[in-house]
Scaffold this motif. Structure first.
Motif, PDB file in Angstrom:
ATOM      1  N   THR A 330      25.741  29.570  29.467  1.00 32.73           N
ATOM      2  CA  THR A 330      25.064  29.639  30.825  1.00 32.73           C
ATOM      3  C   THR A 330      25.904  28.830  31.570  1.00 32.73           C
ATOM      4  OG1 THR A 330      23.152  30.619  30.148  1.00 32.73           O
ATOM      5  CG2 THR A 330      23.193  29.597  32.165  1.00 32.73           C
ATOM      6  N   GLU A 331      26.364  29.108  32.775  1.00 32.87           N
ATOM      7  CA  GLU A 331      26.774  27.968  33.878  1.00 32.87           C
ATOM      8  C   GLU A 331      25.595  28.216  35.020  1.00 32.87           C
ATOM      9  OE1 GLU A 331      30.638  26.847  36.864  1.00 32.87           O
ATOM     10  OE2 GLU A 331      30.710  28.308  35.088  1.00 32.87           O
ATOM     11  N   ASN A 332      24.894  27.115  35.261  1.00 32.30           N
ATOM     12  CA  ASN A 332      23.948  27.065  36.365  1.00 32.30           C
ATOM     13  C   ASN A 332      23.324  25.871  36.492  1.00 32.30           C
ATOM     14  OD1 ASN A 332      22.103  28.363  38.252  1.00 32.30           O
ATOM     15  ND2 ASN A 332      20.589  28.538  36.832  1.00 32.30           N
ATOM     16  N   PRO A 333      23.912  25.085  37.779  1.00 33.26           N
ATOM     17  CA  PRO A 333      24.551  26.109  39.082  1.00 33.26           C
ATOM     18  C   PRO A 333      25.972  25.853  38.692  1.00 33.26           C
ATOM     19  CG  PRO A 333      24.108  23.519  39.619  1.00 33.26           C
ATOM     20  CD  PRO A 333      23.195  23.806  38.278  1.00 33.26           C
ATOM     21  N   CYS A 334      26.762  26.874  39.596  1.00 33.18           N
ATOM     22  CA  CYS A 334      28.044  26.742  39.310  1.00 33.18           C
ATOM     23  C   CYS A 334      28.608  25.530  39.723  1.00 33.18           C
ATOM     24  CB  CYS A 334      28.736  27.771  40.332  1.00 33.18           C
ATOM     25  SG  CYS A 334      28.257  29.533  39.840  1.00 33.18           S
ATOM     26  N   GLY A 335      29.764  24.930  38.783  1.00 33.07           N
ATOM     27  CA  GLY A 335      30.443  23.579  39.042  1.00 33.07           C
ATOM     28  C   GLY A 335      31.611  23.840  39.749  1.00 33.07           C
ATOM     29  N   GLU A 336      32.339  22.778  39.788  1.00 32.80           N
ATOM     30  CA  GLU A 336      33.686  22.643  40.707  1.00 32.80           C
ATOM     31  C   GLU A 336      34.790  22.692  39.673  1.00 32.80           C
ATOM     32  OE1 GLU A 336      35.998  19.458  43.515  1.00 32.80           O
ATOM     33  OE2 GLU A 336      33.723  19.641  43.573  1.00 32.80           O
ATOM     34  N   ASN A 337      35.614  23.293  39.589  1.00 30.17           N
ATOM     35  CA  ASN A 337      36.880  23.488  38.914  1.00 30.17           C
ATOM     36  C   ASN A 337      36.602  23.565  37.370  1.00 30.17           C
ATOM     37  OD1 ASN A 337      39.828  23.512  38.123  1.00 30.17           O
ATOM     38  ND2 ASN A 337      39.773  21.191  38.009  1.00 30.17           N
ATOM     39  N   ILE A 338      35.834  24.637  37.124  1.00 28.87           N
ATOM     40  CA  ILE A 338      35.147  24.844  35.664  1.00 28.87           C
ATOM     41  C   ILE A 338      36.202  25.898  34.982  1.00 28.87           C
ATOM     42  CG2 ILE A 338      33.384  25.438  34.242  1.00 28.87           C
ATOM     43  CD1 ILE A 338      33.071  22.865  35.933  1.00 28.87           C
ATOM     44  N   SER A 339      36.699  25.694  34.115  1.00 30.31           N
ATOM     45  CA  SER A 339      37.410  26.608  33.107  1.00 30.31           C
ATOM     46  C   SER A 339      36.987  27.005  31.856  1.00 30.31           C
ATOM     47  CB  SER A 339      39.073  26.144  33.021  1.00 30.31           C
ATOM     48  OG  SER A 339      39.723  26.918  32.261  1.00 30.31           O
ATOM     49  N   TRP A 340      36.808  28.259  31.671  1.00 29.56           N
ATOM     50  CA  TRP A 340      36.385  28.742  30.402  1.00 29.56           C
ATOM     51  C   TRP A 340      37.303  29.764  29.662  1.00 29.56           C
ATOM     52  CZ3 TRP A 340      31.357  27.340  28.741  1.00 29.56           C
ATOM     53  CH2 TRP A 340      30.537  27.119  29.818  1.00 29.56           C
ATOM     54  N   ASP A 341      37.366  29.432  28.461  1.00 24.44           N
ATOM     55  CA  ASP A 341      38.105  30.330  27.589  1.00 24.44           C
ATOM     56  C   ASP A 341      37.357  30.753  26.469  1.00 24.44           C
ATOM     57  OD1 ASP A 341      39.830  31.935  26.064  1.00 24.44           O
ATOM     58  OD2 ASP A 341      41.405  30.317  25.656  1.00 24.44           O
ATOM     59  N   LEU A 342      36.480  31.949  26.448  1.00 25.27           N
ATOM     60  CA  LEU A 342      35.378  32.057  25.540  1.00 25.27           C
ATOM     61  C   LEU A 342      35.852  33.517  24.878  1.00 25.27           C
ATOM     62  CD1 LEU A 342      32.475  31.682  27.777  1.00 25.27           C
ATOM     63  CD2 LEU A 342      33.212  29.925  26.157  1.00 25.27           C
ATOM     64  N   THR A 343      35.376  33.484  23.387  1.00 29.87           N
ATOM     65  CA  THR A 343      35.562  34.595  22.625  1.00 29.87           C
ATOM     66  C   THR A 343      34.287  34.599  21.765  1.00 29.87           C
ATOM     67  OG1 THR A 343      36.769  33.367  20.763  1.00 29.87           O
ATOM     68  CG2 THR A 343      38.016  34.489  22.448  1.00 29.87           C
ATOM     69  N   GLY A 344      34.031  35.672  20.985  1.00 29.29           N
ATOM     70  CA  GLY A 344      33.291  35.937  20.379  1.00 29.29           C
ATOM     71  C   GLY A 344      31.921  36.740  20.665  1.00 29.29           C
ATOM     72  N   SER A 345      30.686  36.990  20.117  1.00 29.84           N
ATOM     73  CA  SER A 345      29.726  37.873  20.351  1.00 29.84           C
ATOM     74  C   SER A 345      28.592  37.527  21.267  1.00 29.84           C
ATOM     75  CB  SER A 345      29.175  38.440  19.031  1.00 29.84           C
ATOM     76  OG  SER A 345      28.352  37.523  18.517  1.00 29.84           O
ATOM     77  N   GLY A 346      28.812  36.148  21.574  1.00 33.91           N
ATOM     78  CA  GLY A 346      27.576  35.512  22.509  1.00 33.91           C
ATOM     79  C   GLY A 346      27.481  36.279  23.677  1.00 33.91           C
ATOM     80  N   THR A 347      26.425  35.996  24.473  1.00 36.17           N
ATOM     81  CA  THR A 347      26.058  36.495  25.936  1.00 36.17           C
ATOM     82  C   THR A 347      26.531  35.385  27.025  1.00 36.17           C
ATOM     83  OG1 THR A 347      24.315  37.559  25.052  1.00 36.17           O
ATOM     84  CG2 THR A 347      24.485  37.170  27.323  1.00 36.17           C
ATOM     85  N   PHE A 348      27.487  35.714  27.627  1.00 36.76           N
ATOM     86  CA  PHE A 348      28.153  34.891  28.547  1.00 36.76           C
ATOM     87  C   PHE A 348      27.809  35.152  29.840  1.00 36.76           C
ATOM     88  CE2 PHE A 348      31.930  35.534  25.648  1.00 36.76           C
ATOM     89  CZ  PHE A 348      31.311  34.782  24.590  1.00 36.76           C
ATOM     90  N   ASN A 349      27.075  34.112  30.767  1.00 38.79           N
ATOM     91  CA  ASN A 349      26.705  34.016  32.095  1.00 38.79           C
ATOM     92  C   ASN A 349      27.364  32.985  32.905  1.00 38.79           C
ATOM     93  OD1 ASN A 349      25.327  34.444  34.338  1.00 38.79           O
ATOM     94  ND2 ASN A 349      23.315  33.532  33.668  1.00 38.79           N
ATOM     95  N   ILE A 350      28.440  33.115  33.204  1.00 41.57           N
ATOM     96  CA  ILE A 350      29.348  32.125  33.865  1.00 41.57           C
ATOM     97  C   ILE A 350      29.795  32.670  35.125  1.00 41.57           C
ATOM     98  CG2 ILE A 350      30.055  31.081  31.466  1.00 41.57           C
ATOM     99  CD1 ILE A 350      32.408  32.401  32.015  1.00 41.57           C
ATOM    100  N   CYS A 351      30.194  31.495  35.740  1.00 37.04           N
ATOM    101  CA  CYS A 351      30.688  31.770  37.448  1.00 37.04           C
ATOM    102  C   CYS A 351      31.922  32.242  37.302  1.00 37.04           C
ATOM    103  CB  CYS A 351      30.572  30.355  38.131  1.00 37.04           C
ATOM    104  SG  CYS A 351      28.857  29.731  38.123  1.00 37.04           S
TER     105      CYS A 351
END
Length: 351
Positions: A330-351
């Motif tokens: 979870t990304e909350n609140p949205c940040g500045e210059n945030i980079s995600w590289d996500l894999t897997g079976s998790g639940t992703f709630n990102i900006c």
């Protein structure tokens, strides 16, 4: 660019590769009756283990080595080591709680080495430092029943060029290793098990290189973490957060949080994480700047979270590459210059 600190590391290498007690200038031996010897001279004989140790320490000069071969208890008192001396605890030193003090203290001193130490008991602080430079800690084992393991003080003189080899702490009620005000830190490994608060807590520490932080049941039931950056850790003198704190790997099982960055800390790169079944956030990044997690896995446990408090600027310049299974991101609140590289079976709630 990574930072290395050869003075401390060379000093450390010169002492940890020898056998404990080998080539000593002074010894404390005995059982029940303790004998302190410096060179060929006996400087103490009696039943007070602490007095034997301190008498021998005070009798050696800079560059000399004291090896405490005997095991015993110092009670609710402190061993004080001054500049240029080498102290080895080859036996087991049992300690009590000397309020506000360390069982072993190095204060306003330089070029001290403690290549070996085995400690038991429930100290206020197992080891306490401030105002040190060129400090070398080698194989340090603390099997505690309470207290805090290694503490660099917050409100005292700063520290420069500190090296630790392998720090193993079990049973501390507080942190295994807590730093404040260090410029130039190298750590090989920190192993923390059944520790009440952090495994490794870095605060106002810059130019740091850490190998492995390994926590098992660390910070259970609270907000601390196996690895925590806090209180402007990694912020350089000019106020910037250029990367200067490097951690090769973090392993965390159970307990509370795995990795936690908070309170305007940053300038940090973590090469790899292996986090599973953390009881609180697996990773929490809150009001931090210039943080990179370059790879690894999160399996179950608490969520991976980017959050922010109102009193500090929001997260910025965060880069996270992870495989996440069995939990959420979870990304909350949205940040500045945030980079995600996500894999897997998790639940992703990102900006």
């Amino acid at each position: 660019m990574r930072f290395y600190f050869p003075t401390a590391m060379l000093a450390l290498a010169s002492v940890v590769h020898a056998q404990c007690g080998e080539g000593s200038d002074a010894t404390v031996t005995g059982e029940g009756t303790f004998v302190a010897t410096v060179g060929s001279e006996e400087v103490y004989a009696g039943d007070d283990y602490l007095v034997a140790i301190q008498t021998a320490l005070d009798a050696i000069t800079e560059g000399q080595r004291l090896s405490v071969i005997a095991s015993g208890s110092i009670g609710d008192r402190s061993i004080t080591i001054t500049s240029g001396k080498i102290f080895e605890g080859c036996g087991t030193i049992d300690v009590g709680n000397n309020a506000g003090h360390g069982a072993i203290e190095v204060l306003d001193a330089s070029d001290v080495s403690i290549p070996f130490l085995t400690m038991t008991g429930a100290p206020y602080f197992g080891m306490r430092f401030f105002g040190v430079s060129n400090l070398s800690l080698g194989q340090i084992t603390m099997n505690l029943s309470g207290g805090l393991g290694i503490r660099f003080e917050r409100d005292e003189a700063p520290n420069f060029n500190v090296a630790m080899d392998t720090i193993t702490v079990t049973g501390a009620g507080s942190h295994a290793v807590e730093t404040w005000n260090i410029d130039g830190l190298t750590i090989g490994s920190v192993f923390a098990q059944d520790v009440g608060e952090c495994g490794l807590l870095l605060q106002t520490t810059t130019n740091a290189q850490v190998g492995l932080v390994d926590g098992n049941n660390v910070a259970a039931g609270n907000g601390y973490a196996t690895l925590r950056f806090a209180n402007t850790n990694g912020r350089l003198a000019d106020g910037s957060y250029a990367t200067n704190v490097y951690v090769d790997k973090v392993v965390s099982r159970g307990g509370g949080r795995g990795v936690f960055c908070v309170s305007e800390s940053g300038g940090a790169e973590i090469g790899n994480v292996d986090l599973a079944d953390n009881g609180n956030n697996s990773i929490l990044i809150e009001n931090c700047y210039g943080v990179s997690i370059q790879g690894g896995t999160v399996n179950g446990g608490g969520e991976v979270r980017l959050s922010a408090r109102d009193e500090f600027a929001n997260n910025r310049d965060i880069s996270i590459s992870l495989q996440v299974d069995g939990t959420s991101v979870t990304e909350n609140p949205c940040g500045e210059n945030i980079s995600w590289d996500l894999t897997g079976s998790g639940t992703f709630n990102i900006c």
